[in-house]
Design an enzyme around this catalytic site. Structure first.
Site, short mmCIF file in Angstrom:
data_model
loop_
_atom_site.label_atom_id
_atom_site.label_comp_id
_atom_site.label_asym_id
_atom_site.label_seq_id
_atom_site.Cartn_x
_atom_site.Cartn_y
_atom_site.Cartn_z
N GLN A 111 -4.30 -1.28 9.62
CA GLN A 111 -4.48 -2.67 9.19
C GLN A 111 -5.09 -3.77 10.06
O GLN A 111 -4.58 -3.82 11.37
CB GLN A 111 -2.89 -3.13 8.83
CG GLN A 111 -2.66 -4.44 8.08
CD GLN A 111 -3.33 -4.37 6.71
OE1 GLN A 111 -3.36 -3.40 5.88
NE2 GLN A 111 -3.87 -5.45 6.41
N ASP A 136 -10.65 3.16 4.06
CA ASP A 136 -11.13 1.89 3.72
C ASP A 136 -12.56 1.55 3.89
O ASP A 136 -12.81 0.56 3.29
CB ASP A 136 -10.55 0.90 4.93
CG ASP A 136 -9.40 0.20 5.01
OD1 ASP A 136 -9.16 -0.23 3.69
OD2 ASP A 136 -8.62 -0.25 5.84
N LYS A 148 0.89 -1.19 0.08
CA LYS A 148 0.02 -0.05 0.09
C LYS A 148 0.86 1.48 0.03
O LYS A 148 0.56 2.30 -0.73
CB LYS A 148 -0.75 0.13 1.24
CG LYS A 148 -1.98 -1.05 1.02
CD LYS A 148 -2.89 -1.20 2.39
CE LYS A 148 -3.70 -2.58 2.27
NZ LYS A 148 -4.50 -2.88 3.45
#
Ligand code: NAP
Length: 286
Positions: free
Chosen positions: A97, A120, A53
């Site tokens: 994460q 997200d 990412k």
């Protein structure tokens, strides 16, 4: 029939070039979109994901901030760090994460992220926005699947889409996105008694389970479009999806490979969401 591939790497290249151009336009106004990635603990898969990412951000000209914390970090400290990033004007997107260590309540941490920075798309406000058709960030993996369908010019209106899997991050938002585009949607899960009876009716199948060979050729209507979200390892330890690719590609009209399908699209949509967070913030400031 041999299905045409929907190449996630090629589509990602195109979309990331568009992101890079929009990043440059923002930079001309003195704004660089910034993504903060928080990693707690040593999960090896998570380490790879966050590296990918961050690299994708750098390649597209976004600013990225990777913060790695020891697995012993307290929930209170993580919440405080999220709050700090909520108030940091250089950061437009915050990604925590998952999974987090067991002593940290992941949902509580996600809810602490400002919805304006929830790139997200996991915050309950983002989920609610998707459900009600309001503007908000869409979870990156199903969003990437929608872009793949768009790339082949697929009109979902009146088509029957079957989603296998009902997680909050893939299956459920996928179903809502397909519904929003006027598909008739069926969601299947581990308690679905006859999966094959469902998938055989589908014009579009999205497999998001996490088990090899959940979808085999005998379960697919000729000409259906098959998107494979799953990420599994085969007997040789190689990455593979949920779909029996070799068999299903002889029946489907389009199919996504694993690797090189949905995976790269997920990261691409994270870049898109972060860019759009920065664009929205810039528009508010002017
Ligand atoms: P998850 O939370 O474990 O959900 C899996 C879903 O599959 C559940 O809803 C489960 O049903 C259902 N299921 C399990 N066995 C089934 C069966 N035999 N038949 C039908 N449904 C079944 O997983 P997830 O987070 O959604 O991820 C799914 C897969 O996608 C994983 O392989 C993951 O690694 C992959 N993934 C890939 C990306 C990417 O970027 N490519 C991103 C995210 C996830 P119940 O709800 O009844 O348990």
């Amino acid at each position: 029939m041999t299905a045409q591939l929907i190449d996630g790497n090629a589509l990602s290249l195109q979309l990331r070039a568009q992101v890079a151009a929009r990043v440059q336009a923002l930079q001309a106004k003195g704004i660089t979109p910034g993504l903060a990635v928080l990693l707690v603990g040593e999960n090896p898969a998570s380490q790879v994901y966050v590296r990918n990412k961050v690299k994708a951000c750098e390649d597209a000209g976004l600013h990225s901030l990777l913060e790695k914390y020891d697995a012993s970090m307290t929930e209170a400290d993580l919440l405080a760090r999220v709050e700090g990033l909520n108030n940091d004007p250089r950061i437009h997107g915050i990604l925590v994460q998952l999974p987090l260590p067991a002593h940290i309540d992941g949902q509580k941490v996600i809810e602490a992220i400002s919805p304006a920075k929830d790139v997200d798309g996991f915050h309950i406000a983002s989920a609610g926005a998707l459900m009600t058709g309001m503007p908000g960030f869409w979870p990156c993996t199903p969003y990437g699947c929608m872009k793949m369908l768009e790339s082949i010019g697929y009109d979902l209106k009146g088509q029957h889409a079957v989603v296998i899997g009902r997680s909050n991050i893939v299956g459920k938002p996928m179903a809502l996105m397909l519904l929003q585009k006027n598909a008739t949607v069926t969601i299947c899960h581990s308690a679905t008694p006859d999966l094959k009876a469902m998938t055989l009716q589908a014009d579009v199948i999205v497999a998001a389970v996490g088990k090899r060979n959940v979808l085999t050729a005998d379960m697919v209507k000729p000409g259906a479009v098959v998107l494979d979200v799953g990420m599994n390892r085969n007997d040789e330890g190689k990455l593979c999806g949920d779909v029996d690719f070799e068999g299903v590609k002889e029946v489907a009209s389009y199919i996504t490979p694993v690797p090189g399908g949905v995976g790269p699209m997920t990261i691409t949509m994270l870049l898109v969401n972060t860019l759009e967070a920065a664009e929205t913030s810039a528009a508010k400031d002017h």
